[in-house]
Design a protein around this motif. Structure first.
Motif, PDB file in Angstrom:
ATOM      1  N   MET A   1       0.822  -1.205   0.000  1.00 42.40           N
ATOM      2  CA  MET A   1       0.000   0.000   0.000  1.00 42.40           C
ATOM      3  C   MET A   1       0.857   1.256   0.000  1.00 42.40           C
ATOM      4  N   ILE A   2       1.906   1.248   0.827  1.00 38.56           N
ATOM      5  CA  ILE A   2       2.775   2.419   0.900  1.00 38.56           C
ATOM      6  C   ILE A   2       3.521   2.618  -0.413  1.00 38.56           C
ATOM      7  N   ARG A   3       3.939   1.506  -1.041  1.00 36.83           N
ATOM      8  CA  ARG A   3       4.671   1.615  -2.298  1.00 36.83           C
ATOM      9  C   ARG A   3       3.792   2.193  -3.398  1.00 36.83           C
ATOM     10  N   THR A   4       2.535   1.784  -3.432  1.00 39.66           N
ATOM     11  CA  THR A   4       1.658   2.197  -4.528  1.00 39.66           C
ATOM     12  C   THR A   4       0.962   3.526  -4.257  1.00 39.66           C
ATOM     13  N   GLU A   5       0.591   3.795  -2.988  1.00 39.57           N
ATOM     14  CA  GLU A   5      -0.174   4.998  -2.684  1.00 39.57           C
ATOM     15  C   GLU A   5       0.655   6.097  -2.046  1.00 39.57           C
ATOM     16  N   GLY A   6       1.889   5.761  -1.627  1.00 40.72           N
ATOM     17  CA  GLY A   6       2.762   6.798  -1.086  1.00 40.72           C
ATOM     18  C   GLY A   6       2.288   7.327   0.250  1.00 40.72           C
ATOM     19  N   GLY A   7       2.322   8.649   0.396  1.00 42.99           N
ATOM     20  CA  GLY A   7       2.013   9.298   1.669  1.00 42.99           C
ATOM     21  C   GLY A   7       0.603   9.054   2.159  1.00 42.99           C
ATOM     22  N   SER A   8      -0.367   8.963   1.256  1.00 41.35           N
ATOM     23  CA  SER A   8      -1.754   8.745   1.690  1.00 41.35           C
ATOM     24  C   SER A   8      -1.902   7.378   2.342  1.00 41.35           C
ATOM     25  N   ALA A  11      -0.375   7.591   5.778  1.00 39.65           N
ATOM     26  CA  ALA A  11      -1.230   8.331   6.710  1.00 39.65           C
ATOM     27  C   ALA A  11      -2.346   7.451   7.259  1.00 39.65           C
ATOM     28  N   ARG A  12      -2.938   6.591   6.398  1.00 43.41           N
ATOM     29  CA  ARG A  12      -4.025   5.724   6.856  1.00 43.41           C
ATOM     30  C   ARG A  12      -3.523   4.655   7.820  1.00 43.41           C
ATOM     31  N   LEU A  13      -2.296   4.209   7.621  1.00 40.92           N
ATOM     32  CA  LEU A  13      -1.759   3.140   8.463  1.00 40.92           C
ATOM     33  C   LEU A  13      -1.109   3.661   9.741  1.00 40.92           C
ATOM     34  N   GLY A  15      -2.168   5.121  12.262  1.00 37.10           N
ATOM     35  CA  GLY A  15      -2.902   4.987  13.512  1.00 37.10           C
ATOM     36  C   GLY A  15      -2.779   3.614  14.146  1.00 37.10           C
ATOM     37  N   ASP A  16      -2.160   2.659  13.449  1.00 36.21           N
ATOM     38  CA  ASP A  16      -2.001   1.297  13.966  1.00 36.21           C
ATOM     39  C   ASP A  16      -0.697   1.224  14.743  1.00 36.21           C
ATOM     40  N   ALA A  17      -0.783   1.166  16.078  1.00 39.28           N
ATOM     41  CA  ALA A  17       0.412   1.247  16.925  1.00 39.28           C
ATOM     42  C   ALA A  17       1.377   0.093  16.671  1.00 39.28           C
ATOM     43  N   ASP A  18       0.851  -1.131  16.571  1.00 38.31           N
ATOM     44  CA  ASP A  18       1.729  -2.284  16.342  1.00 38.31           C
ATOM     45  C   ASP A  18       2.435  -2.181  15.002  1.00 38.31           C
ATOM     46  N   LEU A  19       1.698  -1.732  13.986  1.00 38.70           N
ATOM     47  CA  LEU A  19       2.294  -1.617  12.659  1.00 38.70           C
ATOM     48  C   LEU A  19       3.348  -0.514  12.634  1.00 38.70           C
ATOM     49  N   VAL A  20       3.054   0.606  13.291  1.00 39.99           N
ATOM     50  CA  VAL A  20       4.027   1.701  13.334  1.00 39.99           C
ATOM     51  C   VAL A  20       5.310   1.249  14.017  1.00 39.99           C
ATOM     52  N   MET A  21       5.161   0.482  15.105  1.00 39.61           N
ATOM     53  CA  MET A  21       6.345  -0.011  15.813  1.00 39.61           C
ATOM     54  C   MET A  21       7.160  -0.943  14.913  1.00 39.61           C
TER      55      MET A  21
END
Length: 290
Positions: A1-8, A11-13, A15-21
């Protein structure tokens, strides 16, 4: 998702604490997919309704990528960090020529790490280069297996389930040494092992999935703690002691209290009398908790 959509997508992801970590372990690789102009796009700073949302500027990965106008504290911290690593390298920490090889079974992660790391001398741990490999996943360690090893072992070692550490009273993100650790078999050696894991992570510049309380950090740095540090362990308890320190408690000499504690699912009741002599130190210049 990050590769294809970039910053947007980021931004959506965010808010996920585990994923951010998890993403913070690979922030350089992740941020390479975000185009530089996307970081300044206004749509990432406000939601469609105009309310503020998590923006890339607030995420750890984007903070490093968006270096056009870094905050003063960010520059200071990164400068201190670079200076710290430079000093370690100058003194020969982690530079060899010796090699510290860890062969780890994933289903016996803590056991293998403990047995192997505790066999080395302190000097070997400080000076040797580190190589980690997982059984059945043979290959050269170009920081990937080592990075994963520290992430996994810290999640296990500092997990309150094992009894060595516990969450602070304020939140479930910071941990401290548990009073119940005295009941853990060989707990002194496990704490020595914990210290060696922290040291190796610092020397070899790897992240740990653990956040400690302020008094714990001060203890590691051998900085004396005072009453204000108690706020980071138990805010309500700190407020109570601070109130007794700031106010006259002469009329409360007969105060008594009872504390119920559950130790290994056995309820214990402890009673004590709050004699004035025990609290006089709170009204003086001393800020220690006796």
């Amino acid at each position: 998702m990050i590769r294809t959509e970039g910053g947007s997508g980021l931004a959506r992801l965010s808010g996920d604490a585990d994923l951010v970590m998890l993403l913070s372990l690979f922030e350089d690789e992740v941020m390479s997919y975000v185009p530089p102009h996307a970081l300044l796009h206004p749509s990432y700073c406000q939601s469609p309704r105009g309310s503020p949302v998590s923006s890339p500027q607030n995420s750890p990965g984007t903070q490093r990528a968006n270096a056009r106008a870094p905050a003063p504290y960010k520059r200071d911290f990164e400068a201190k960090l670079r200076n710290f690593y430079r000093k370690l390298e100058t003194k020969g920490y982690g530079q060899g020529p010796g090699k510290l090889k860890l062969i780890i079974r994933r289903d016996h992660l803590l056991e293998d790490a403990f047995n192997q790391i505790m066999c080395y001398s302190r000097k070997d741990l400080q000076r040797s280069k580190l190589y980690v490999s997982f059984v059945g996943e043979e290959g050269l360690d170009y920081s990937g297996p080592s990075r994963e090893f520290f992430f996994l072992v810290s999640r296990e070692l500092f997990n309150p389930y094992y009894g060595l550490f516990e969450y602070s009273a304020n939140d479930t993100y910071t941990v401290q040494i548990s009073p119940m650790s005295a009941f853990v078999d060989n707990h002194h050696e496990w704490f020595r092992f914990s210290g060696r894991i922290l040291g190796l992570a610092l020397i070899h510049q790897y992240l740990l999935d653990a956040f400690f309380t302020r008094p714990f950090y001060k203890g590691l740095l051998r900085i004396p703690c005072d009453l204000s540090d108690l706020e980071y362990l138990d805010e309500e308890f700190h407020q109570s002691l601070q109130w007794m320190k700031d106010n006259d408690i002469e009329d409360m000499l007969d105060l008594t209290f009872t504390v119920n504690e559950e130790v290994f699912r056995t309820d214990h009741r402890k009673g004590a009398e709050a004699w004035g002599s025990q609290y006089r130190c709170l009204g003086e210049e001393q800020e220690g908790v006796h």
